[in-house]
Every structure is written in structure tokens, then in C-alpha cells.
Design a protein around this motif. Structure first.
Motif, PDB file in Angstrom:
ATOM      1  N   PRO A  48       0.819  -1.216   0.000  1.00  0.00           N
ATOM      2  CA  PRO A  48       0.000   0.000   0.000  1.00  0.00           C
ATOM      3  C   PRO A  48       0.850   1.262   0.000  1.00  0.00           C
ATOM      4  O   PRO A  48       2.061   1.219   0.256  1.00  0.00           O
ATOM      5  N   SER A  49       0.212   2.391  -0.228  1.00  0.00           N
ATOM      6  CA  SER A  49       0.920   3.673  -0.305  1.00  0.00           C
ATOM      7  C   SER A  49       1.399   4.156   1.049  1.00  0.00           C
ATOM      8  O   SER A  49       2.176   5.101   1.125  1.00  0.00           O
ATOM      9  N   SER A  50       0.948   3.519   2.126  1.00  0.00           N
ATOM     10  CA  SER A  50       1.376   3.891   3.475  1.00  0.00           C
ATOM     11  C   SER A  50       2.430   2.949   4.029  1.00  0.00           C
ATOM     12  O   SER A  50       2.814   3.074   5.193  1.00  0.00           O
ATOM     13  N   TYR A  51       2.904   1.999   3.214  1.00  0.00           N
ATOM     14  CA  TYR A  51       3.881   1.028   3.699  1.00  0.00           C
ATOM     15  C   TYR A  51       5.101   1.771   4.234  1.00  0.00           C
ATOM     16  O   TYR A  51       5.661   2.629   3.536  1.00  0.00           O
ATOM     17  N   PRO A  52       5.561   1.457   5.451  1.00  0.00           N
ATOM     18  CA  PRO A  52       6.585   2.284   6.094  1.00  0.00           C
ATOM     19  C   PRO A  52       8.015   1.972   5.660  1.00  0.00           C
ATOM     20  O   PRO A  52       8.895   1.718   6.480  1.00  0.00           O
ATOM     21  N   ASN A  53       8.262   2.008   4.372  1.00  0.00           N
ATOM     22  CA  ASN A  53       9.612   1.807   3.875  1.00  0.00           C
ATOM     23  C   ASN A  53       9.644   2.179   2.401  1.00  0.00           C
ATOM     24  O   ASN A  53       8.602   2.377   1.772  1.00  0.00           O
ATOM     25  N   ALA A  54      10.838   2.283   1.847  1.00  0.00           N
ATOM     26  CA  ALA A  54      11.053   2.461   0.414  1.00  0.00           C
ATOM     27  C   ALA A  54      12.076   1.422  -0.008  1.00  0.00           C
ATOM     28  O   ALA A  54      12.871   0.965   0.812  1.00  0.00           O
ATOM     29  N   PHE A  55      12.066   1.060  -1.289  1.00  0.00           N
ATOM     30  CA  PHE A  55      12.867  -0.079  -1.718  1.00  0.00           C
ATOM     31  C   PHE A  55      13.483   0.143  -3.084  1.00  0.00           C
ATOM     32  O   PHE A  55      12.931   0.859  -3.923  1.00  0.00           O
ATOM     33  N   TYR A  56      14.613  -0.525  -3.297  1.00  0.00           N
ATOM     34  CA  TYR A  56      15.079  -0.806  -4.649  1.00  0.00           C
ATOM     35  C   TYR A  56      14.955  -2.305  -4.838  1.00  0.00           C
ATOM     36  O   TYR A  56      15.407  -3.088  -3.991  1.00  0.00           O
ATOM     37  N   CYS A  57      14.347  -2.736  -5.915  1.00  0.00           N
ATOM     38  CA  CYS A  57      14.203  -4.155  -6.216  1.00  0.00           C
ATOM     39  C   CYS A  57      14.787  -4.414  -7.593  1.00  0.00           C
ATOM     40  O   CYS A  57      14.344  -3.822  -8.579  1.00  0.00           O
ATOM     41  N   ASP A  58      15.785  -5.270  -7.661  1.00  0.00           N
ATOM     42  CA  ASP A  58      16.460  -5.572  -8.915  1.00  0.00           C
ATOM     43  C   ASP A  58      15.696  -6.662  -9.658  1.00  0.00           C
ATOM     44  O   ASP A  58      15.885  -7.855  -9.415  1.00  0.00           O
ATOM     45  N   VAL A  59      14.785  -6.237 -10.525  1.00  0.00           N
ATOM     46  CA  VAL A  59      13.971  -7.166 -11.312  1.00  0.00           C
ATOM     47  C   VAL A  59      14.657  -7.352 -12.654  1.00  0.00           C
ATOM     48  O   VAL A  59      14.787  -6.412 -13.430  1.00  0.00           O
ATOM     49  N   SER A  60      15.111  -8.533 -12.918  1.00  0.00           N
ATOM     50  CA  SER A  60      15.817  -8.822 -14.169  1.00  0.00           C
ATOM     51  C   SER A  60      15.183 -10.026 -14.837  1.00  0.00           C
ATOM     52  O   SER A  60      15.790 -11.078 -14.990  1.00  0.00           O
ATOM     53  N   ASN A  61      13.918  -9.869 -15.236  1.00  0.00           N
ATOM     54  CA  ASN A  61      13.193 -11.003 -15.811  1.00  0.00           C
ATOM     55  C   ASN A  61      13.068 -10.913 -17.328  1.00  0.00           C
ATOM     56  O   ASN A  61      12.266 -11.609 -17.923  1.00  0.00           O
ATOM     57  N   GLY A  62      13.858 -10.020 -17.954  1.00  0.00           N
ATOM     58  CA  GLY A  62      13.809  -9.898 -19.401  1.00  0.00           C
ATOM     59  C   GLY A  62      12.851  -8.843 -19.894  1.00  0.00           C
ATOM     60  O   GLY A  62      12.874  -8.482 -21.064  1.00  0.00           O
ATOM     61  N   THR A  63      11.969  -8.349 -19.024  1.00  0.00           N
ATOM     62  CA  THR A  63      11.009  -7.334 -19.456  1.00  0.00           C
ATOM     63  C   THR A  63      11.089  -6.071 -18.612  1.00  0.00           C
ATOM     64  O   THR A  63      10.535  -5.049 -18.983  1.00  0.00           O
ATOM     65  N   ASP A  64      11.748  -6.125 -17.468  1.00  0.00           N
ATOM     66  CA  ASP A  64      11.808  -4.980 -16.566  1.00  0.00           C
ATOM     67  C   ASP A  64      13.251  -4.629 -16.238  1.00  0.00           C
ATOM     68  O   ASP A  64      14.149  -5.463 -16.300  1.00  0.00           O
ATOM     69  N   ASN A  65      13.442  -3.360 -15.863  1.00  0.00           N
ATOM     70  CA  ASN A  65      14.679  -2.935 -15.244  1.00  0.00           C
ATOM     71  C   ASN A  65      14.495  -3.054 -13.739  1.00  0.00           C
ATOM     72  O   ASN A  65      13.473  -3.495 -13.242  1.00  0.00           O
TER      73      ASN A  65
END
Length: 322
Positions: free
Chosen positions: A152-169
Motif C-alpha cells: 500500500p501507499s502507506s507502507y513504512p519503507n522504500a525499496f530498490y528491487c532488482d527485477v531482471s526477468n527480461g522485461t523490466d529494469n
């Protein structure tokens, strides 16, 4: 070239924005060098005023724009005027989520220009990352970055997620309600200790930190150098890279910092430092996180130049070797 598929497209899904931060990258080459002759000094803190370098040497590998022109030609990225001015009421409870979102986009597009110039100067491919702003009333489902129920938009954190599935950065995930609370010094549910030094750049440094994670992921992939930084160093190098970005912002060529912004950044990082041993996911103590940021901003004892990425890798990512 990286094996990761790179895209410039920006997609809007309901109120959830997917913004490729390099969507206008045709003008990125050479923009916003990390060092500029005659530029102002990085803003000192009350404790670090004496630590700021007396000159602004150009970091190794940094470049100027073609013809020596350091102007970006995009005057609408004066960060504390386009974004922060509109969101200053976040501190009094009158939250403008649209302006908060624009501030996040401005900061991260700025970071993209700064790091694109540096990556190209080193001979690396242009870095790409996707920004996911989770707007109020929305949730994000992104495997494997979130649970099946969404974030949700109130989740108390921020993230970097390394998605490398061939379609996303890789993805920088920012819950927008959580970001807006940072103006009042609420950093992921922890209040900063000095309420006199809170404001927009408390949010700005968190955004720069998450972009710093994308920088390490890109460098690891583009160079093939592994392993990644270990333990708390994987967070401290992101703090240090946030200092590098803050150095570039302090030059005023593509957006300038207000007096007190560095103190806001230090307060924010200290608020989310580990108070104990950090458990299974250490991020560094408040003092370590502040120190890492200041190495990126002001330099190290061995190399007292601000804005030098190599100072960060030497201190927190010796596996990289650069």
C-alpha cells in the motif's frame, strides 16, 4: 552491453505511475558534471563546516557538457522550487500528494542525469531504472518485490528491487504517503531527533539512497564484478552514493539545495540507523550512516574531494576494486 532489457517507455496505470527515469535521456550525455570550476561549495553542516574542501576539483572521470556548457536547458528542475515549494505544507498536515510525487520524480530524474554522465565517462552503458510511485488508495503488486496482496501507499519503507526477468529494469518503489510524512521528520515511523532540521531533503536523501542501490546493481552487472557489497556495506554505499548526488545538487547547475538541507539528510539517515546489531539485515548505526553520506559529499581523509564515487567504493565496496 547489459543483458537487462532497457526501455524508455513511461506507463500510467490508474493512479500508479511507472516512470522510466531516463525517458528523456537523449539530452543526458555530459550533463550535470560532478565537478565544475568556480562552483559553490557543498553546503556544510554545523558540525562539518570545517570538513568541506577549499576547492572543487573535478572528480576523475567526470565530464562537462559539449562545448563546456554546464546548463541542461531544462530550467524546470530547480528542485526546491518545482517540487518542494509545492509540498512545504506537508509539514503542517496539508499534504499535496501530486506535488510530493513530482518532487520524487524531479529528484530521481536529476539523479539519473548525474549518474548517466558519470557512467558514460567511465565507458559503461547508460543506467536505467523504473520508478514506482504508489499513490494513496493504490497498491503495488510486483513479483518478487511485493507480497501477492500488494504494497500500500502507506507502507513504512522504500525499496530498490532488482527485477531482471527480461522485461523490466530494476525498480525504485516509493509509497507516496510514507514519502510525504518525511517532511515532518517521520522517517519510516521513526521521528528525527532534531525537529528544527526537518523538511523536503529528508525525503530527498531517501530517494537518492534508493537510486544509489540501482547504481551498485548496474555497476555489478555492467562490469561483471561480484560479489556485491556485504552486510551493512550494501546500505552504507547507497548512503555514500546519495552524498555524491547531493554534491552534484549543491553545484546549482541543475537544481540547488536550500540552507539546512544537508542537516535534514543527516537527520533522516540517523533516524533509520540501527540502534543495536541490525539483526539479519544491518543498515549501519546512525553514526555510520551519517559518515557514509559525508564521504560521498565531502570526500575521505585519503581523497578530500566531494562527489567522487570511487571514495564510496573504496570505503564500502572493496570487492568492486574501483
Amino acid at each position: 552491453m547489459s543483458n537487462r532489457q532497457r526501455t524508455r517507455a513511461a506507463t500510467l496505470v490508474g493512479a500508479l505511475t511507472y516512470a522510466c527515469l531516463a525517458a528523456f535521456a537523449s539530452g543526458c550525455s555530459g550533463l550535470l558534471p560532478l565537478g565544475t570550476a568556480g562552483a559553490q561549495q557543498p553546503p556544510p553542516t554545523s558540525q562539518q563546516a570545517s570538513s568541506a574542501p577549499s576547492s572543487q576539483p573535478t572528480p576523475a572521470g567526470s565530464t562537462t557538457a559539449p562545448g563546456g556548457d554546464t546548463s541542461t536547458g531544462t530550467a524546470d528542475y530547480q528542485l526546491d522550487r518545482s517540487g518542494a515549494a509545492a509540498t512545504s505544507d506537508n509539514r503542517s498536515g496539508e499534504v499535496d500528494y501530486a506535488a510530493t510525487s513530482q518532487y520524487a520524480i524531479d529528484i530521481l530524474q536529476n539523479a539519473d542525469r548525474v549518474w548517466t554522465a558519470w557512467f558514460k565517462a567511465q565507458g559503461y552503458p547508460e543506467p536505467y531504472v523504473v520508478l514506482d510511485l504508489i499513490q494513496p488508495g493504490q497498491s503495488l503488486v510486483l513479483t518478487p518485490c511485493t507480497s501477492a496482496n500488494g504494497m500500500p501507499s502507506s507502507y513504512p519503507n522504500a525499496f530498490y528491487c532488482d527485477v531482471s526477468n527480461g522485461t523490466d529494469n530494476g525498480h525504485i518503489i516509493i509509497p507516496i504517503e510514507t514519502l510525504a510524512r518525511m517532511w515532518s521528520g517521520d522517517i519510516f515511523g521513526t521521528q528525527v531527533s532534531d525537529v528544527k532540521a526537518v523538511g523536503d531533503y529528508a525525503a530527498g536523501v531517501i530517494l537518492s539512497h534508493e537510486f544509489g542501490h540501482s547504481v551498485t546493481a548496474e555497476l555489478a552487472e555492467d562490469t561483471g564484478r561480484t560479489p556485491m557489497a556485504k552486510g551493512k556495506n550494501k546500505e552504507l554505499i547507497a548512503d555514500c552514493f546519495a552524498g555524491v548526488h547531493t554534491y552534484a545538487l549543491s553545484l546549482g547547475t541543475d537544481g540547488s539545495l536550500d540552507p539546512g538541507d544537508v542537516d535534514e539528510a543527516l537527520n533522516a539517515l540517523a533516524a533509520i540507523g540501527d540502534q543495536g546489531d541490525g539483526g539479519t539485515d544491518p543498515h549501519g548505526t546512525p553514526a555510520e550512516r551519517k559518515n557514509a553520506f559525508q564521504i560521498g559529499l565531502y570526500g575521505s581523509q585519503a581523497d578530500p574531494r566531494g562527489g567522487v564515487p570511487a571514495n564510496c567504493t573504496k570505503a564500502f565496496w572493496p570487492e568492486f576494486g574501483g
